[in-house]
Design a protein around this motif. Structure first.
Motif, mmCIF file in Angstrom:
data_model
loop_
_atom_site.group_PDB
_atom_site.id
_atom_site.type_symbol
_atom_site.label_atom_id
_atom_site.label_comp_id
_atom_site.label_asym_id
_atom_site.label_seq_id
_atom_site.Cartn_x
_atom_site.Cartn_y
_atom_site.Cartn_z
ATOM 1 N N VAL A 52 0.957 -1.336 0.108
ATOM 2 C CA VAL A 52 -0.011 0.104 -0.008
ATOM 3 C C VAL A 52 0.692 1.170 -0.043
ATOM 4 O O VAL A 52 0.514 2.194 -0.330
ATOM 5 C CB VAL A 52 -0.900 0.134 1.165
ATOM 6 C CG1 VAL A 52 -1.710 1.454 1.406
ATOM 7 C CG2 VAL A 52 -2.176 -1.112 1.302
ATOM 8 N N LYS A 53 1.822 1.290 0.771
ATOM 9 C CA LYS A 53 2.840 2.417 0.629
ATOM 10 C C LYS A 53 3.603 2.664 -0.615
ATOM 11 O O LYS A 53 3.638 3.808 -1.011
ATOM 12 C CB LYS A 53 4.098 1.996 1.765
ATOM 13 C CG LYS A 53 4.719 3.170 2.150
ATOM 14 C CD LYS A 53 5.778 2.788 3.200
ATOM 15 C CE LYS A 53 6.798 4.207 3.484
ATOM 16 N NZ LYS A 53 7.471 3.795 4.593
ATOM 17 N N LYS A 54 3.993 1.476 -1.386
ATOM 18 C CA LYS A 54 4.458 1.654 -2.880
ATOM 19 C C LYS A 54 3.543 2.136 -3.629
ATOM 20 O O LYS A 54 3.811 2.842 -4.621
ATOM 21 C CB LYS A 54 5.143 0.405 -3.127
ATOM 22 C CG LYS A 54 6.293 -0.038 -2.332
ATOM 23 C CD LYS A 54 6.859 -1.304 -2.898
ATOM 24 C CE LYS A 54 8.083 -1.728 -1.975
ATOM 25 N NZ LYS A 54 8.602 -3.064 -2.590
ATOM 26 N N MET A 55 2.268 1.620 -3.633
ATOM 27 C CA MET A 55 1.129 2.208 -4.429
ATOM 28 C C MET A 55 0.633 3.462 -4.250
ATOM 29 O O MET A 55 0.337 4.156 -5.327
ATOM 30 C CB MET A 55 0.081 1.140 -4.339
ATOM 31 C CG MET A 55 -0.164 -0.266 -5.034
ATOM 32 S SD MET A 55 -1.297 -1.279 -4.501
ATOM 33 C CE MET A 55 -2.744 -0.594 -5.316
ATOM 34 N N THR A 56 0.666 3.759 -3.125
ATOM 35 C CA THR A 56 0.358 5.261 -2.849
ATOM 36 C C THR A 56 1.317 6.209 -3.414
ATOM 37 O O THR A 56 1.027 7.137 -4.154
ATOM 38 C CB THR A 56 0.261 5.682 -1.225
ATOM 39 O OG1 THR A 56 -0.513 4.683 -0.596
ATOM 40 C CG2 THR A 56 -0.145 7.029 -0.889
ATOM 41 N N ARG A 57 2.592 5.967 -3.325
ATOM 42 C CA ARG A 57 3.718 6.696 -3.918
ATOM 43 C C ARG A 57 3.549 6.697 -5.620
ATOM 44 O O ARG A 57 3.546 7.361 -6.217
ATOM 45 C CB ARG A 57 5.205 6.297 -3.388
ATOM 46 C CG ARG A 57 5.987 7.382 -3.349
ATOM 47 C CD ARG A 57 7.212 6.834 -2.369
ATOM 48 N NE ARG A 57 7.229 5.989 -1.458
ATOM 49 C CZ ARG A 57 7.964 4.706 -1.399
ATOM 50 N NH1 ARG A 57 8.736 4.168 -2.193
ATOM 51 N NH2 ARG A 57 7.768 4.173 -0.258
ATOM 52 N N HIS A 58 3.229 5.466 -5.943
ATOM 53 C CA HIS A 58 3.261 4.956 -7.325
ATOM 54 C C HIS A 58 2.214 5.729 -8.168
ATOM 55 O O HIS A 58 2.266 6.307 -9.110
ATOM 56 C CB HIS A 58 3.152 3.479 -7.794
ATOM 57 C CG HIS A 58 3.196 3.288 -9.044
ATOM 58 N ND1 HIS A 58 4.091 3.157 -9.838
ATOM 59 C CD2 HIS A 58 2.061 2.843 -9.875
ATOM 60 C CE1 HIS A 58 3.813 2.842 -11.325
ATOM 61 N NE2 HIS A 58 2.701 2.725 -11.235
ATOM 62 N N PHE A 59 0.991 5.878 -7.500
ATOM 63 C CA PHE A 59 -0.191 6.402 -7.882
ATOM 64 C C PHE A 59 -0.471 7.926 -7.574
ATOM 65 O O PHE A 59 -1.441 8.762 -8.105
ATOM 66 C CB PHE A 59 -1.589 5.818 -7.864
ATOM 67 C CG PHE A 59 -1.554 4.328 -8.488
ATOM 68 C CD1 PHE A 59 -1.444 4.410 -9.938
ATOM 69 C CD2 PHE A 59 -1.547 3.277 -7.730
ATOM 70 C CE1 PHE A 59 -1.575 3.255 -10.592
ATOM 71 C CE2 PHE A 59 -1.478 2.158 -8.180
ATOM 72 C CZ PHE A 59 -1.352 1.932 -9.659
ATOM 73 N N HIS A 60 0.677 8.399 -7.036
ATOM 74 C CA HIS A 60 0.679 9.817 -6.489
ATOM 75 C C HIS A 60 -0.552 10.321 -5.699
ATOM 76 O O HIS A 60 -1.165 11.191 -5.748
ATOM 77 C CB HIS A 60 0.468 10.828 -7.667
ATOM 78 C CG HIS A 60 1.869 10.644 -8.476
ATOM 79 N ND1 HIS A 60 3.257 10.889 -8.060
ATOM 80 C CD2 HIS A 60 2.095 10.011 -9.788
ATOM 81 C CE1 HIS A 60 4.007 10.675 -9.116
ATOM 82 N NE2 HIS A 60 3.388 9.936 -9.993
ATOM 83 N N LEU A 61 -0.897 9.325 -4.804
ATOM 84 C CA LEU A 61 -2.105 9.575 -3.699
ATOM 85 C C LEU A 61 -1.396 9.948 -2.443
ATOM 86 O O LEU A 61 -0.414 9.948 -2.361
ATOM 87 C CB LEU A 61 -2.882 8.257 -3.891
ATOM 88 C CG LEU A 61 -3.392 7.443 -4.852
ATOM 89 C CD1 LEU A 61 -3.705 5.954 -4.406
ATOM 90 C CD2 LEU A 61 -4.409 8.267 -5.519
#
Length: 73
Positions: A52-61
């Motif tokens: 979730v931490k990586k996805m938050t960064r990846h999708f600019h959330l």
């Protein structure tokens, strides 16, 4: 352990689905009443946290924390 990610945006659903495919994660997807859901399997709590931490960064959330409500006067 299973974790569910849900969204009402078809575009985010497709992007997250592609991201999970690229990470070679085991998941399934469902659509119910305009809500798109991805259920991720076989990850423990720590792996989910970092995903979730990586996805938050990846999708600019942004991660929002709820602030405590002020007491009524």
């Amino acid at each position: 352990m299973a974790t569910t990610i849900s969204t009402s945006s078809k575009s985010y659903f497709n992007k997250i689905q592609k991201y999970l495919n690229n990470k070679k994660l085991c998941f399934t997807s469902t659509i119910n009443n305009g809500i798109y859901a991805l259920i991720i399997f076989n990850l423990d709590e720590i792996e989910i946290y970092y995903l979730v931490k990586k996805m938050t960064r990846h999708f600019h959330l942004i991660s929002k924390q709820l602030e405590p409500l002020a007491l009524a006067a």
